[in-house]
Write a protein that holds these residues in place. Structure first.
Motif, short mmCIF file in Angstrom:
data_model
loop_
_atom_site.label_atom_id
_atom_site.label_comp_id
_atom_site.label_asym_id
_atom_site.label_seq_id
_atom_site.Cartn_x
_atom_site.Cartn_y
_atom_site.Cartn_z
N ILE A 55 0.84 -1.19 0.00
CA ILE A 55 0.00 0.00 0.00
C ILE A 55 0.88 1.25 0.00
O ILE A 55 1.88 1.31 0.72
CB ILE A 55 -0.94 -0.01 1.22
CG1 ILE A 55 -1.97 -1.14 1.07
CG2 ILE A 55 -1.65 1.33 1.40
CD1 ILE A 55 -2.78 -1.41 2.30
N ASP A 56 0.51 2.21 -0.82
CA ASP A 56 1.28 3.44 -0.93
C ASP A 56 0.83 4.43 0.15
O ASP A 56 -0.05 5.26 -0.07
CB ASP A 56 1.08 4.05 -2.33
CG ASP A 56 1.96 5.27 -2.56
OD1 ASP A 56 2.71 5.65 -1.64
OD2 ASP A 56 1.88 5.85 -3.66
N TRP A 57 1.47 4.35 1.31
CA TRP A 57 1.06 5.18 2.44
C TRP A 57 1.46 6.65 2.26
O TRP A 57 1.05 7.49 3.06
CB TRP A 57 1.66 4.63 3.74
CG TRP A 57 1.05 3.32 4.13
CD1 TRP A 57 1.61 2.08 4.01
CD2 TRP A 57 -0.26 3.10 4.67
NE1 TRP A 57 0.74 1.11 4.45
CE2 TRP A 57 -0.42 1.71 4.87
CE3 TRP A 57 -1.31 3.96 5.02
CZ2 TRP A 57 -1.58 1.15 5.39
CZ3 TRP A 57 -2.47 3.40 5.55
CH2 TRP A 57 -2.60 2.02 5.73
N ASP A 58 2.25 6.96 1.24
CA ASP A 58 2.62 8.35 0.99
C ASP A 58 1.49 9.15 0.34
O ASP A 58 1.55 10.37 0.26
CB ASP A 58 3.86 8.42 0.09
CG ASP A 58 5.12 7.94 0.81
OD1 ASP A 58 5.17 8.07 2.05
OD2 ASP A 58 6.03 7.44 0.13
N LEU A 59 0.46 8.44 -0.15
CA LEU A 59 -0.68 9.14 -0.74
C LEU A 59 -1.38 10.00 0.31
O LEU A 59 -1.65 9.54 1.42
CB LEU A 59 -1.68 8.13 -1.33
CG LEU A 59 -1.23 7.40 -2.60
CD1 LEU A 59 -2.16 6.23 -2.88
CD2 LEU A 59 -1.19 8.35 -3.79
N GLU A 60 -1.66 11.23 -0.03
CA GLU A 60 -2.29 12.14 0.91
C GLU A 60 -3.80 11.89 0.99
O GLU A 60 -4.43 11.50 0.01
CB GLU A 60 -2.03 13.60 0.52
CG GLU A 60 -0.57 14.01 0.65
CD GLU A 60 -0.37 15.49 0.41
OE1 GLU A 60 -1.39 16.21 0.22
OE2 GLU A 60 0.79 15.93 0.41
N VAL A 61 -4.36 12.12 2.16
CA VAL A 61 -5.79 11.97 2.40
C VAL A 61 -6.29 13.22 3.11
O VAL A 61 -5.70 13.65 4.11
CB VAL A 61 -6.09 10.72 3.26
CG1 VAL A 61 -7.57 10.67 3.65
CG2 VAL A 61 -5.69 9.45 2.52
#
Length: 367
Positions: A55-61
């Motif tokens: 999972i790409d945890w660097d993606l902003e939410v």
């Protein structure tokens, strides 16, 4: 930050102790088993993944719109309260709803982990013990990624919903070895799969879409495991024994139907419990959502041989009887394929980036 500091209200107790009953069963035959279950066990081993890497945890939410939820999906939409909400209030409402949904996913995954471990302990067949051991690891990973999403991206959690807590307790207290299958694999996992799929297919936010798709890839195998094991076993039961299990399914389905109202969220916004129930009961979106949530449960219950008159009438009452004819195998294969497509897309993007980087390096080195 400790999880307890992020709860909207304190959980019932720090540790929930459910008295266990039933026997631990050992099987000394190590070279026998059903080919279908052993193949599923091999698939379970092959498909293990690391939630920290896949999972790409660097993606902003955006915590105030983590799922891209439309106004119409919020129970307060169209009520006398809606016009009073500022844009900031609406963002806070979206944050609470997403927190509530993913918190229930998180608590359900911990419940699934405990139930899978209980199956390892109590099921008499070694092939089923093998597979449920891989499922226990899957559920631990799911709890890990949902917990990380809530901690790092939303920063808020809700305690376990009372209806989910009741069904988990009933499932774990029952001494019959098949009940963790029925309560968890068929009811809770089946409902979760449908809920995951609805959000996965409607959100335009890449991180929750990734999480849900990868979790669903595992869950599709888990439901297949429950179907195989229970179909074989329920073919041997008496009519009276089958009716007992149907009563459990009926009660569990009503609990699951009422679980997804999100009344707790509205109460946190100052709405009385009675008024909150009215809003959720009258929400057209929730009516549609609740019906779709049974898309995996009803055909699975029918497939394993629980289809008595009283159970059928309960599904008529819920408005989901026709879902018994759904193609469950097709739904499950789609759940697995979407995760694989996400991987292909991600790897293709990474490869394209590497090729571009090499080309740029070569171009910069030219005289």
């Amino acid at each position: 930050m400790p999880t307890h500091d992020l709860y909207t209200q304190p959980p019932h107790e720090p540790v929930w102790s459910v008295p266990a009953s039933g026997s631990a069963r050992f099987n000394w035959e190590y070279d026998d088993g059903r080919d279908r279950l052993l193949a599923l066990y091999q698939k379970g081993k092959d498909k293990q993944w690391d939630g920290a890497k896949r999972i790409d945890w660097d993606l902003e939410v955006d915590p105030y719109d983590p799922l891209g939820t439309p106004d119409e999906a919020l129970s307060l939409y169209g009520t006398r309260h809606w016009a009073k909400l500022t844009e900031k209030d609406k963002g806070e409402l979206r944050r609470h709803y997403a927190s509530w949904q993913f918190s229930q996913f998180l608590h359900g995954e911990q419940g699934a982990m405990v139930c899978a471990a209980r199956i390892v302990e109590s099921v008499p067949d070694l092939d089923a013990k093998f597979y449920s051991a891989t499922q226990t690891m899957d559920e631990a990973r799911h709890a890990e990624v949902y917990g990380r999403f809530l901690h790092e991206k939303i920063g808020m959690l809700y305690p376990i919903n009372d209806n989910l807590r009741t069904l988990l307790g009933d499932t774990l207290r029952d001494s019959r070895w098949d009940m963790p299958y029925l309560g968890m694999q068929v009811l809770i996992e089946g409902l979760a799969l449908a809920a995951f799929g609805l959000i996965r297919d409607t959100t335009d936010k890449p991180l929750p879409k990734q999480i849900l798709a990868y979790v669903m890839q595992d869950e599709a195998r888990h439901v297949a495991f429950g179907r195989m094991a229970l179909r074989d076993y329920y073919g041997q039961l008496t009519d009276a024994e089958l009716r007992e299990r149907e009563e459990f399914v009926i009660e569990g389905c009503y609990l699951m139907r009422d679980r997804i109202r999100g009344v707790e969220v509205l109460e946190d916004f100052g709405i009385s419990k009675q008024e909150a129930h009215e809003y959720t009961e009258n929400s057209e979106f929730l009516h549609m959502f609740r019906k779709l949530l049974f898309s995996r449960i009803v055909p699975c219950v029918k497939d394993i041989g629980l289809w008595g008159e009283r159970l059928q009438q309960a599904y008529v009452d819920m408005g989901v009887f026709e879902l018994g004819d759904s193609n469950l195998d097709l739904l499950m294969s789609q759940d697995e394929e979407l995760a694989e497509q996400l991987d292909r897309d991600r790897f293709a993007a990474e490869e394209a980036a590497r090729v571009s980087e090499v080309a740029e390096t070569i171009a910069e080195g030219r005289p």
